[in-house]
Enzyme design. Structure first.
Site, PDB file in Angstrom:
ATOM      1  N   HIS A   1       1.423   4.725  -2.969  1.00 16.80           N
ATOM      2  CA  HIS A   1       1.806   5.767  -2.553  1.00 16.80           C
ATOM      3  C   HIS A   1       3.142   6.546  -2.929  1.00 16.80           C
ATOM      4  O   HIS A   1       3.511   7.306  -3.723  1.00 16.80           O
ATOM      5  CB  HIS A   1       1.952   6.208  -0.926  1.00 16.80           C
TER       6      HIS A   1
ATOM      7  N   GLU B   1      -4.823   7.847  -3.206  1.00 13.00           N
ATOM      8  CA  GLU B   1      -5.026   6.414  -2.524  1.00 13.00           C
ATOM      9  C   GLU B   1      -5.329   6.011  -3.573  1.00 13.00           C
ATOM     10  O   GLU B   1      -5.685   4.609  -3.604  1.00 13.00           O
ATOM     11  CB  GLU B   1      -6.752   7.068  -1.688  1.00 13.00           C
TER      12      GLU B   1
ATOM     13  N   HIS C   1       1.154  -1.049   0.233  1.00 13.11           N
ATOM     14  CA  HIS C   1       0.050   0.270  -0.081  1.00 13.11           C
ATOM     15  C   HIS C   1       0.766   1.188  -0.143  1.00 13.11           C
ATOM     16  O   HIS C   1       0.837   1.939  -0.680  1.00 13.11           O
ATOM     17  CB  HIS C   1      -0.524   0.181   1.320  1.00 13.11           C
ATOM     18  N   GLU C   2       1.954   1.349   0.912  1.00 14.80           N
ATOM     19  CA  GLU C   2       2.877   2.332   1.476  1.00 14.80           C
ATOM     20  C   GLU C   2       3.263   2.534  -0.404  1.00 14.80           C
ATOM     21  O   GLU C   2       4.259   4.327  -0.254  1.00 14.80           O
ATOM     22  CB  GLU C   2       3.114   2.497   2.231  1.00 14.80           C
TER      23      GLU C   2
HETATM   24 ZN    ZN Z   1      -2.671   5.513   2.086  1.00 14.78          ZN
END
Ligand code: ZN
Length: 501
Positions: free
Chosen positions: A268, A294, A264-265
């Site tokens: 980003h 996101e 997830h990170e």
């Molecule tokens: Zn996030």
């Protein structure tokens, strides 16, 4: 004119440097700083933010932006110069509405509240935070009041995170999303539960972190321009396009908790690392909205990281890392386990289908806190009641309830959560557009080739940074504005197959 433009860049670079220094102090506070450093750190960050804010509202900057109007009007809207002048003017016009003393007071307040939250959460002690959180609500209202909108008190806060959105537009979007999700959750609940025993056991922390880092590297995270450290509540932060960092957490009893947080990170971080290098040290050098940001993290975490193809490639590698624990597990059993849908207490652990229900709860509570219909002291009860009605479960303690997310304890209340659901919606829309353009993407993922997808994202989303608004990016990349159809279709197809609906 050129000298005015260069002067603008110089001033923006100074503001950017001060912001980056404050972010570095904040990263350090969340990773390595000894606990007792918190009070001094709060003062240090407040000073930096106040100086940055003073520079951001300097009358000379306003005059410069005025003088640059004619240059901007002569250039194509998409040019670097016109985009920079446009975005710098938007930021300036927002910033001049806020007194520097307010920013400093808010920064110091949230730094001490973050520290208090870090200690209160393990003890599930919400009551201790009530006075400080009441002050956050008051400061959030005060902040909103600087931007008289005529709409909901949350509108300015929502607009800063997801430009163009309001409490009303988000509420109506969420109503349609809920209509699509509730029957799906109900149909899945009627089916046989998926066994997740394969994910449980004892998984060495350092091996998990090494595996996570190898996945991050494989999907394109440049670790010569980034790094990963441990924290309580994982996040990505950036000090320059060449220094984009991620953080993760790790539980030894679960093999996927740290991994999906890392993916997830990384999503980003890929966005921030992919911004056009020419934008460095300007306000164009960051993701354009929380929702688009996101969309990138959720696209990699879910549409890629929880896909069958992804695990065709990575499962043998994971099994090599943990041969004892995973020897009897087939890739299919693993795939089904990581996609189990079940109402849960913690948003960041939630499956793809119920995740948005967690977001909607927070969004509604934010609106209620801001418009005064909910008092801070009654927040835990309201939180638990919504979990009971929406997800049919009640948190046994506040650590797994109202204290779980860092957001309200480190920033304004309002505008914090809608971006997560918007990101989910956009993730499917972007992924569809990428596959339409490059049909080999699913096959490439299954053979460990992630550059086809990453290149499409870089070309159509990442490189633009904040040059375009979220809506402009969405229309340019997909040919239409935000639409929930691709996302609901994706969920129905994927979970219809997994659960035999
Ligand atoms: Zn996030």
């Amino acid at each position: 004119m050129t000298s005015d433009f260069n002067e603008l860049k110089k001033r923006l670079a100074e503001i950017n440097a001060l912001g980056a220094a404050a972010s570095l102090l904040s990263w350090d506070q969340a990773t390595y700083m000894p606990a007792k450093g918190a009070a001094a750190r709060g003062r240090q960050m407040a000073v930096l933010r106040e100086i940055a804010h003073e520079r951001a509202i300097a009358p000379e900057l306003g005059e410069l932006l005025c003088r640059l109007e004619s240059l901007e009007s002569q250039l194509p809207r998409e040019s670097f110069e016109a985009s920079l002048i446009r975005v710098a003017r938007r930021d300036y016009q927002r910033a001049i509405k806020i007194p520097s003393a307010f920013m400093a007071a808010f920064s110091e307040h949230t730094s001490s509240l973050y520290d208090a939250w870090s200690r209160a959460r393990p003890e599930s002690d919400f009551a201790r935070l009530v006075p400080a959180l009441e002050r956050t609500v008051a400061l959030s209202r005060e902040y909103s009041a600087y931007f008289k909108s005529g709409g909901h008190v949350a509108d300015p806060l929502i607009d800063f995170s997801d430009e163009g959105m309001t409490a009303a537009t988000v509420s109506s979007l969420f109503a349609s999303l809920r209509q699509g999700l509730v029957p799906l959750v109900r149909d899945i609940a009627a089916k046989q539960d998926i066994n997740v025993a394969a994910l449980k056991g004892r998984f060495d922390r350092s091996k998990q972190l090494a595996f996570g880092e190898s996945v991050a590297r494989a999907i394109g995270y440049d670790l010569t321009r980034g790094r990963q450290d441990l924290t309580r509540h994982p996040f990505m932060t950036k000090f320059s396009i060449d220094d984009v960092r991620i953080t993760t957490r790790c539980r030894e009893d679960d093999v996927t908790d740290s991994l999906f947080s890392t993916i997830h990170e990384t999503g980003h971080a890929l966005y921030e690392q992919g911004i056009d290098a020419a934008f460095e040290a300007t306000p164009l050098a960051c993701g354009t909205s929380i929702g688009v940001h996101e969309s990138q993290s959720r696209l990699w975490e879910n549409l890629v990281g929880r896909s069958r193809g992804f695990w065709e490639y990575f499962f043998p590698k994971l099994r090599n890392m943990f041969p004892q624990q995973l020897s009897g597990v087939s890739p299919e059993v693993f795939y089904r386990a990581i996609n189990r849908v079940v109402p849960s207490l913690v948003r960041t652990d939630a499956d793809e289908v119920t995740y948005n229900l967690h977001v909607m709860i927070r969004f509604d509570l934010e609106l209620a806190l801001l418009d005064g219909s909910l008092a801070v002291k009654d927040l835990p009860e309201a939180w638990n009641e919504r979990y009971r009605s929406d997800l049919s479960i009640v948190p046994p303690n506040h650590a797994e309830g109202v204290l779980q997310d860092v957001h309200w304890y480190v920033d304004f209340i309002g505008g914090q959560f809608q971006g997560y659901a918007i990101g989910n919606i956009l993730s499917a829309q972007f992924f569809n557009a990428a596959v339409r353009s490059q049909p080999s993407i699913p096959q490439d993922i299954a053979s460990g080739r992630f550059d086809t997808l990453l290149t499409w994202l870089r070309t159509n989303i990442h490189r633009f940074g904040s040059q375009f608004t979220a809506d402009e990016i969405t229309r340019r990349a997909t040919g239409e504005s935000l639409s929930i159809t691709p996302y609901l279709d994706y969920l129905r197809k994927k979970y219809g197959e997994i659960y035999g609906l």
